[in-house]
Design a protein around this motif. Structure first.
Motif, mmCIF file in Angstrom:
data_model
loop_
_atom_site.group_PDB
_atom_site.id
_atom_site.type_symbol
_atom_site.label_atom_id
_atom_site.label_comp_id
_atom_site.label_asym_id
_atom_site.label_seq_id
_atom_site.Cartn_x
_atom_site.Cartn_y
_atom_site.Cartn_z
ATOM 1 N N ALA A 170 0.843 -1.202 0.000
ATOM 2 C CA ALA A 170 0.000 0.000 0.000
ATOM 3 C C ALA A 170 0.879 1.254 0.000
ATOM 4 N N PRO A 171 1.629 1.464 -1.101
ATOM 5 C CA PRO A 171 2.551 2.601 -1.145
ATOM 6 C C PRO A 171 1.838 3.943 -1.328
ATOM 7 N N ALA A 172 2.613 5.022 -1.179
ATOM 8 C CA ALA A 172 2.057 6.365 -1.386
ATOM 9 C C ALA A 172 1.581 6.528 -2.823
ATOM 10 N N ALA A 173 2.301 5.908 -3.751
ATOM 11 C CA ALA A 173 1.941 5.954 -5.172
ATOM 12 C C ALA A 173 2.750 4.885 -5.888
ATOM 13 N N VAL A 174 2.331 4.591 -7.116
ATOM 14 C CA VAL A 174 3.057 3.606 -7.926
ATOM 15 C C VAL A 174 3.533 4.279 -9.200
ATOM 16 N N VAL A 175 4.804 4.083 -9.529
ATOM 17 C CA VAL A 175 5.305 4.484 -10.837
ATOM 18 C C VAL A 175 5.366 3.234 -11.704
ATOM 19 N N ALA A 176 4.581 3.193 -12.764
ATOM 20 C CA ALA A 176 4.655 2.099 -13.730
ATOM 21 C C ALA A 176 5.685 2.513 -14.776
ATOM 22 N N ALA A 177 6.916 2.050 -14.591
ATOM 23 C CA ALA A 177 8.026 2.501 -15.445
ATOM 24 C C ALA A 177 7.974 1.820 -16.803
ATOM 25 N N THR A 178 8.231 2.598 -17.851
ATOM 26 C CA THR A 178 8.367 1.992 -19.175
ATOM 27 C C THR A 178 9.755 2.268 -19.761
ATOM 28 N N SER A 179 10.596 2.938 -18.995
ATOM 29 C CA SER A 179 11.971 3.193 -19.449
ATOM 30 C C SER A 179 12.880 3.252 -18.230
ATOM 31 N N ALA A 180 14.178 3.057 -18.475
ATOM 32 C CA ALA A 180 15.151 3.175 -17.378
ATOM 33 C C ALA A 180 15.129 4.601 -16.832
ATOM 34 N N ARG A 181 14.886 5.539 -17.734
ATOM 35 C CA ARG A 181 14.819 6.942 -17.311
ATOM 36 C C ARG A 181 13.708 7.141 -16.265
ATOM 37 N N ASP A 182 12.575 6.468 -16.475
ATOM 38 C CA ASP A 182 11.467 6.559 -15.506
ATOM 39 C C ASP A 182 11.923 6.153 -14.105
ATOM 40 N N VAL A 183 12.729 5.105 -14.055
ATOM 41 C CA VAL A 183 13.173 4.611 -12.747
ATOM 42 C C VAL A 183 14.054 5.669 -12.081
ATOM 43 N N ALA A 184 14.942 6.276 -12.871
ATOM 44 C CA ALA A 184 15.806 7.321 -12.313
ATOM 45 C C ALA A 184 14.979 8.520 -11.845
ATOM 46 N N VAL A 185 14.003 8.905 -12.653
ATOM 47 C CA VAL A 185 13.134 10.032 -12.284
ATOM 48 C C VAL A 185 12.395 9.710 -10.987
ATOM 49 N N ALA A 186 11.917 8.488 -10.873
ATOM 50 C CA ALA A 186 11.153 8.081 -9.679
ATOM 51 C C ALA A 186 12.034 8.113 -8.440
ATOM 52 N N VAL A 187 13.247 7.603 -8.550
ATOM 53 C CA VAL A 187 14.142 7.573 -7.380
ATOM 54 C C VAL A 187 14.460 8.999 -6.932
ATOM 55 N N ARG A 188 14.705 9.874 -7.897
ATOM 56 C CA ARG A 188 15.044 11.259 -7.527
ATOM 57 C C ARG A 188 13.833 11.976 -6.931
ATOM 58 N N ALA A 189 12.656 11.741 -7.502
ATOM 59 C CA ALA A 189 11.439 12.405 -6.986
ATOM 60 C C ALA A 189 11.116 11.906 -5.584
ATOM 61 N N ALA A 190 11.287 10.611 -5.370
ATOM 62 C CA ALA A 190 11.010 10.065 -4.038
ATOM 63 C C ALA A 190 11.954 10.676 -3.013
#
Ligand SMILES: Cc1cc2nc3c(=O)[nH]c(=O)nc-3n(C[C@H](O)[C@H](O)[C@H](O)COP(=O)(O)OP(=O)(O)OC[C@H]3O[C@@H](n4cnc5c(N)ncnc54)[C@H](O)[C@@H]3O)c2cc1C
Length: 451
Positions: free
Chosen positions: A41-61
């Motif tokens: 039950a996380p605060a939100a879910v990032v459904a990544a479709t690129s490696a860039r998405d994962v990097a963006v998610a880690v930095r935003a978190a």
């Protein structure tokens, strides 16, 4: 959650994939793990479709003061709450097989897809007992499969990773480039980064002589004693495990195995059928066989060796390693979980280790405890009130086998520091301090004990 809403809203516009927030169907669908008993039950879910998405998610978190967890299938799901941003990797779905013997696989891909792509080339990956498990989660935890004694762990067959480390940087990792990360990601799971793709060796394997023999539960003692002495004589071409099963009557379970205690001897011989049959003969003679499912097995059906469940289920699991299995340990195992015990475990499995597993691969890794001779896994129903009985049954087995267990575990079956010896844990923490300086990754807390 309220305090983090603004940064997470901004995040949606920066993604190639999508952001799913609590209360939406998409969030529920993405967060739901295969092991449905684990609260995700996380605060939100990032459904990544690129490696860039994962990097963006880690930095935003990091900016939002959240931690980051990763999930592909949820076979090894860890509980997450509102202080976590969950990256779901299912959309990282590349899978390219190179006929000369290697593959590049995205973090969202399951073993079934890799195997299907390999077979036309006469190649096979080092998949696990279930083809429904994610390649990356499995491989970063070691990956102990049905050919482990012949070819070793899946993590020993990695050539390269692409990973977003806890500092939000996307990196390519090989034995020569970022060697500390290459070491840590093979055994350390997600404690130093979120892998976006992996490159793995493939193996030229003909259809093996493989499958399972099933015996009645009343023969558990006889079969186990025969199995443990027989296993000690086997060449490295054979990988075997023994499982006490109490399978419910349900679709996919052969009626002869349903609603009773049975014992399965799983067997895979990399080589010809005649040699395989000769090697298996002592077990075929150990007790009356209820069901003989061993023969030349198409590699496409390699998951029939274990016949793990495919549909999502609420499961409770407890795994640990045994340094040896002498006759007294086998007796203790039978008393705790065999006929006449009150065991509620659906599966209680012993995997025989050694061989290429024990030797390790070309490059050292964070996977430890290769000197252990058997891996034990107890599986029960993970929802109340049945989970209490499962826990008690697993504890009974743990207690009974305590004299032969040093408290060691494997990262794929326990999310805790017991998967590592002291020097490895210290080095993993040092690597994590360097690449995840803000302690953003939840795996670092769960597996390494980083606060
Ligand atoms: C039915 C069944 C059969 C299994 N058989 C075997 C077996 O034969 N051998 C074996 O070794 N294990 C086996 N396992 C255990 C399995 O390997 C682990 O549960 C593994 O973590 C599953 O990975 P996943 O990605 O499918 O699961 P998820 O629940 O999605 O991920 C579990 C964990 O894997 C790590 N992870 C996932 N994705 C990433 C990523 N992109 N980067 C970094 N870390 C990541 C994280 O620690 C994450 O918490 C089995 C499990 C089940 C339920």
């Amino acid at each position: 959650v309220t305090t983090t809403a603004a940064p997470l809203d901004l995040l949606a516009d920066q993604l190639d994939g999508e952001l799913a927030l609590p209360g939406t169907d998409r969030y529920a669908e993405l967060a739901m793990p295969w092991n449905v008993s684990v609260p995700v039950a996380p605060a939100a879910v990032v459904a990544a479709t690129s490696a860039r998405d994962v990097a963006v998610a880690v930095r935003a978190a990091t900016a939002a003061g959240l931690r980051v967890a990763v999930q592909a299938t949820g076979h090894g799901a860890l509980a997450t709450g509102g202080d976590v941003l969950l990256v779901v990797t299912r959309g990282l779905d590349e899978c390219v097989v190179h006929p000369e013997g290697w593959a590049r696989v995205g973090a969202g891909v399951k073993w079934q897809r890799v195997l299907d792509a390999c077979l036309p080339h006469g190649l096979a990956p080092l998949s696990g007992s279930s083809l429904d498990v994610g390649v990356v989660g499995y491989t970063t935890g070691g990956g102990l499969g049905p050919m482990a004694r012949t070819y070793g762990l899946a993590s020993d067959a990695v050539r390269a990773f692409e990973v977003v480390t806890g500092d939000g940087v996307l990196r390519r990792v090989t034995p020569d480039v970022e060697p500390d990360l290459f070491w840590a990601l093979r055994g350390g799971k997600g404690s130093v980064g979120i892998v976006t793709a992996v490159e793995i060796d493939l193996f030229r394997v003909a259809d093996p002589y493989a499958g399972a023999l099933y015996f009645d539960g009343s023969d558990t003692g006889t079969v186990l004693h025969a199995w443990r002495t027989w296993a000690a004589t086997l060449p490295e071409s054979v990988t075997t495990s023994l499982a006490v099963l109490q399978l419910p009557p349900m679709p996919g379970v052969p009626p002869v195995l349903a609603g009773r205690m049975t014992v399965a001897v799983r067997f895979l011989h990399v080589g010809d059928a005649e040699t395989g049959a000769a090697l298996l003969a002592p077990m075929r003679a150990a007790a009356p066989v209820l069901l003989d499912g061993v023969g030349v097995l198409p590699l496409a059906a390699i998951d029939m060796v274990h016949s793990d469940p495919v549909d999502p289920m609420p499961s409770y699991e407890r795994g640990f390693l045994l340094r040896e299995l002498p006759a007294e340990a086998a007796d203790a195992f039978v008393a705790a979980a065999g006929p006449g015990s009150s065991s509620s475990l659906i599966v209680l499995e012993l995997r025989h280790l050694g061989g290429a597993f024990a030797r390790g691969g070309t490059h050292p890794s964070a996977f430890c405890h290769r000197d252990q001779q058997f891996a034990l896994l107890a599986v029960g129903i993970g929802v109340p009130p049945l989970v209490d009985a499962a826990q008690a049954s697993a504890a009974a087995v743990t207690d009974a086998l305590a004299p032969w267990c040093d408290g060691k575990t494997m990262p794929n079956f326990t999310a805790g520091p017991s998967a590592y010896d002291a020097p490895t844990l210290a080095r993993l923490i040092a690597v994590a301090e360097h690449y995840d300086p803000h302690h953003v990754l939840t795996d670092g807390a769960a597996r390494l004990g980083r606060a």
